[in-house]
Write a protein that holds these residues in place. Sequence first.
Motif, mmCIF file in Angstrom:
data_model
loop_
_atom_site.group_PDB
_atom_site.id
_atom_site.type_symbol
_atom_site.label_atom_id
_atom_site.label_comp_id
_atom_site.label_asym_id
_atom_site.label_seq_id
_atom_site.Cartn_x
_atom_site.Cartn_y
_atom_site.Cartn_z
ATOM 1 N N ALA A 1 -31.269 -45.937 -16.311
ATOM 2 C CA ALA A 1 -31.616 -45.127 -15.032
ATOM 3 C C ALA A 1 -30.362 -44.472 -14.701
ATOM 4 O O ALA A 1 -30.327 -43.269 -14.212
ATOM 5 N N VAL A 2 -29.124 -45.037 -14.457
ATOM 6 C CA VAL A 2 -27.983 -44.700 -14.172
ATOM 7 C C VAL A 2 -27.485 -43.354 -14.978
ATOM 8 O O VAL A 2 -27.144 -42.311 -14.449
ATOM 9 N N ILE A 3 -27.754 -43.455 -16.203
ATOM 10 C CA ILE A 3 -27.180 -42.458 -17.286
ATOM 11 C C ILE A 3 -27.998 -41.220 -17.122
ATOM 12 O O ILE A 3 -27.689 -40.144 -16.887
ATOM 13 N N ARG A 4 -29.239 -41.705 -17.061
ATOM 14 C CA ARG A 4 -30.206 -40.684 -16.987
ATOM 15 C C ARG A 4 -29.997 -39.727 -15.712
ATOM 16 O O ARG A 4 -30.452 -38.469 -15.644
ATOM 17 N N ALA A 5 -29.566 -40.211 -14.454
ATOM 18 C CA ALA A 5 -29.452 -39.765 -13.284
ATOM 19 C C ALA A 5 -28.204 -38.925 -13.026
ATOM 20 O O ALA A 5 -27.936 -38.110 -12.356
ATOM 21 N N SER A 6 -27.267 -39.033 -14.106
ATOM 22 C CA SER A 6 -25.817 -38.436 -14.130
ATOM 23 C C SER A 6 -25.658 -37.475 -15.378
ATOM 24 O O SER A 6 -25.523 -38.105 -16.422
ATOM 25 N N ALA A 7 -25.458 -36.502 -14.973
ATOM 26 C CA ALA A 7 -25.315 -35.403 -16.229
ATOM 27 C C ALA A 7 -23.863 -35.627 -16.794
ATOM 28 O O ALA A 7 -23.607 -35.529 -18.164
ATOM 29 N N THR A 8 -23.029 -35.994 -16.176
ATOM 30 C CA THR A 8 -21.487 -36.398 -16.564
ATOM 31 C C THR A 8 -21.825 -37.631 -17.252
ATOM 32 O O THR A 8 -21.071 -37.611 -18.436
ATOM 33 N N ALA A 9 -22.401 -38.521 -16.995
ATOM 34 C CA ALA A 9 -22.532 -39.909 -17.808
ATOM 35 C C ALA A 9 -23.386 -39.517 -19.116
ATOM 36 O O ALA A 9 -22.903 -40.025 -20.088
ATOM 37 N N GLN A 10 -24.324 -38.687 -18.972
ATOM 38 C CA GLN A 10 -25.011 -38.257 -20.341
ATOM 39 C C GLN A 10 -24.013 -37.492 -21.111
ATOM 40 O O GLN A 10 -24.014 -37.807 -22.285
ATOM 41 N N LEU A 11 -23.096 -36.583 -20.662
ATOM 42 C CA LEU A 11 -22.099 -36.163 -21.488
ATOM 43 C C LEU A 11 -21.107 -37.100 -22.353
ATOM 44 O O LEU A 11 -20.817 -36.948 -23.359
ATOM 45 N N ALA A 12 -20.633 -37.886 -21.351
ATOM 46 C CA ALA A 12 -19.623 -39.054 -21.781
ATOM 47 C C ALA A 12 -20.277 -39.996 -22.988
ATOM 48 O O ALA A 12 -19.612 -39.995 -23.683
ATOM 49 N N LEU A 13 -21.365 -40.201 -22.840
ATOM 50 C CA LEU A 13 -22.486 -41.075 -23.701
ATOM 51 C C LEU A 13 -22.466 -40.315 -25.259
ATOM 52 O O LEU A 13 -22.118 -40.797 -26.100
ATOM 53 N N ALA A 14 -22.881 -38.892 -24.853
ATOM 54 C CA ALA A 14 -23.014 -38.037 -26.057
ATOM 55 C C ALA A 14 -21.683 -38.063 -26.520
ATOM 56 O O ALA A 14 -21.646 -38.056 -27.947
ATOM 57 N N ALA A 15 -20.577 -37.764 -25.912
ATOM 58 C CA ALA A 15 -19.265 -37.705 -26.759
ATOM 59 C C ALA A 15 -18.860 -38.981 -27.625
ATOM 60 O O ALA A 15 -18.390 -38.732 -28.774
ATOM 61 N N ILE A 16 -19.078 -40.140 -26.947
ATOM 62 C CA ILE A 16 -18.847 -41.242 -27.666
ATOM 63 C C ILE A 16 -19.568 -41.468 -28.844
ATOM 64 O O ILE A 16 -19.120 -41.980 -29.944
ATOM 65 N N VAL A 17 -21.014 -41.383 -28.820
ATOM 66 C CA VAL A 17 -22.034 -41.485 -29.745
ATOM 67 C C VAL A 17 -21.633 -40.382 -30.925
ATOM 68 O O VAL A 17 -21.422 -40.795 -32.127
ATOM 69 N N VAL A 18 -21.561 -39.270 -30.571
ATOM 70 C CA VAL A 18 -21.475 -38.109 -31.541
ATOM 71 C C VAL A 18 -20.116 -38.365 -32.459
ATOM 72 O O VAL A 18 -20.044 -38.308 -33.658
ATOM 73 N N SER A 19 -19.088 -38.602 -31.714
ATOM 74 C CA SER A 19 -17.693 -38.790 -32.023
ATOM 75 C C SER A 19 -17.713 -39.947 -33.113
ATOM 76 O O SER A 19 -17.201 -39.796 -34.407
ATOM 77 N N HIS A 20 -18.466 -41.149 -32.718
ATOM 78 C CA HIS A 20 -18.442 -42.285 -33.830
ATOM 79 C C HIS A 20 -19.546 -41.928 -35.057
ATOM 80 O O HIS A 20 -19.150 -42.483 -36.058
ATOM 81 N N LEU A 21 -20.562 -41.371 -34.658
ATOM 82 C CA LEU A 21 -21.504 -41.006 -35.862
ATOM 83 C C LEU A 21 -20.773 -40.186 -36.894
ATOM 84 O O LEU A 21 -20.920 -40.493 -38.253
ATOM 85 N N VAL A 22 -20.060 -39.199 -36.579
ATOM 86 C CA VAL A 22 -19.426 -38.317 -37.436
ATOM 87 C C VAL A 22 -18.164 -39.027 -38.164
ATOM 88 O O VAL A 22 -18.152 -38.896 -39.332
#
Length: 471
Positions: free
Chosen positions: A272-293
């Motif tokens: 819920a905290v991540i969904r409520a924050s666009a910045t947190a969503q961006l940070a999570l996307a950065a971590i996941v995408v970087s690791h996936l690639v």
Amino acid sequence: MTPEPLPDPADRTVDPPVDRVQRRTVSVLAASQVFGGIGVATGISVSSLIASELSGSDAIAGLAQTTAVVGAAIVALPLSRLAERHGRRRSLTTGYVVAFLGALLAATATFLQTWPLLLAGMLLFGAGSATGLASRFTATDLARPERRATDLSVVIWATTIGSVLGPNLAGATEKLGLLPGPAGEHGAHGTSAAPLLVASLAFAAAAASVWLLLRPDPLHVAAARAVTGTNRTSAHAPEDAAPSGLVDAQGAAHPPAPPRPGFRAGLAAGWAVIRASATAQLALAAIVVSHLVMVGLMSMTPVHMGHGGASLQIIGIVISAHIAGMYVLSPVIGWAADRVGHSRVLVVGGAILLASAVIVAGAPSDDSARLTVGLVLLGVGWSCGLVAGSALLIDATPATDRTQVQGLSDFAMNLGGALGGVLAGIVIAVSSYAALSWGAAVLLVAYLVLVAGRLLRKDGPRSPGHRPNRS
């Protein structure tokens, strides 16, 4: 009302000099990362070979590393929950103990020549990777806001030493001929269980160093200072030097949250905290995408090179260069993230990852020089995403919810890595390494558009006294 867990007696320090505690914390974490890195690198370097020899199947060989990644994802959330209830010291120690047991089980499986037991051991072994990732967040509990990325990156950098020593220790123990593996059809023995025993000893050393030396527990100190309303790192420190474990991005102090009623409730709260924050969503996307690639391209590069007839020695050099790219520059990346902004470093990291994908996409299987350049850039881009993304996630998260959000982040990161490895194998099977690389490039272009949008978006109205953040 459920009583709050009490910190260990050794942690009941009245207003400790936080800067000194933080330096000690980072030093202890760095040392444990060296041991943990040895354990992870040693086990990973031989697990696929052992799985292949025991099962006679390349598919099962690939499952050995994938199982370890899945294990890291599974244990990430319980470790964060344990940290929330009992502190970082007990959480990190538990993670390394689980990895120790996993390495012992994998060594036993090698000795008994049974690959299903090996995979079970590698599932527990993945806790070593998860604990190493959790250590980077531990380095920020008492960090000054302007040094979060720097302190986090120092702990990540320490992994370099273990990552270099681990495979060399595996090779050295193999040459000693201790605990020889299964005999082949010509009578020669396969990979021995000795490297996995070395990994278990390394995890035991990591657990001991954290349990004995991580005192006071940084999360307990942060919680105690929140209760007393302390917002300074020492009696004469400026107010803006408050520890991150109890201060949000705007400098507001928060008391520690009461224990949540259950695991699912904690997980839901973190999401819920991540969904409520666009910045947190961006940070999570950065971590996941970087690791996936990173996992997708890195895991299939040895296969691509093997098709070109590259020797194991050449492949090892390329992968070693990639690992160096992942960790060696992390302090520089952390310094840059703290000074020029986390989002800007994410853009740079995404551009580096994109350049890496384009370079390797056109590299023939026998062009080891070009593949080396691409893999080094892949490691550097991953480091930018991990360091800046993790620091940005901390800035975007209320102090009361950080441990749950951090656990969710590590869970998603490892899940992304596992997905990247599986998808990469499928793409290679039905198409080519070039197709895999161009697919990664398309994903990275979309990611860069997302991060660039964050940079171009204007901040909302600021309240009086608001300090600009570095996101």
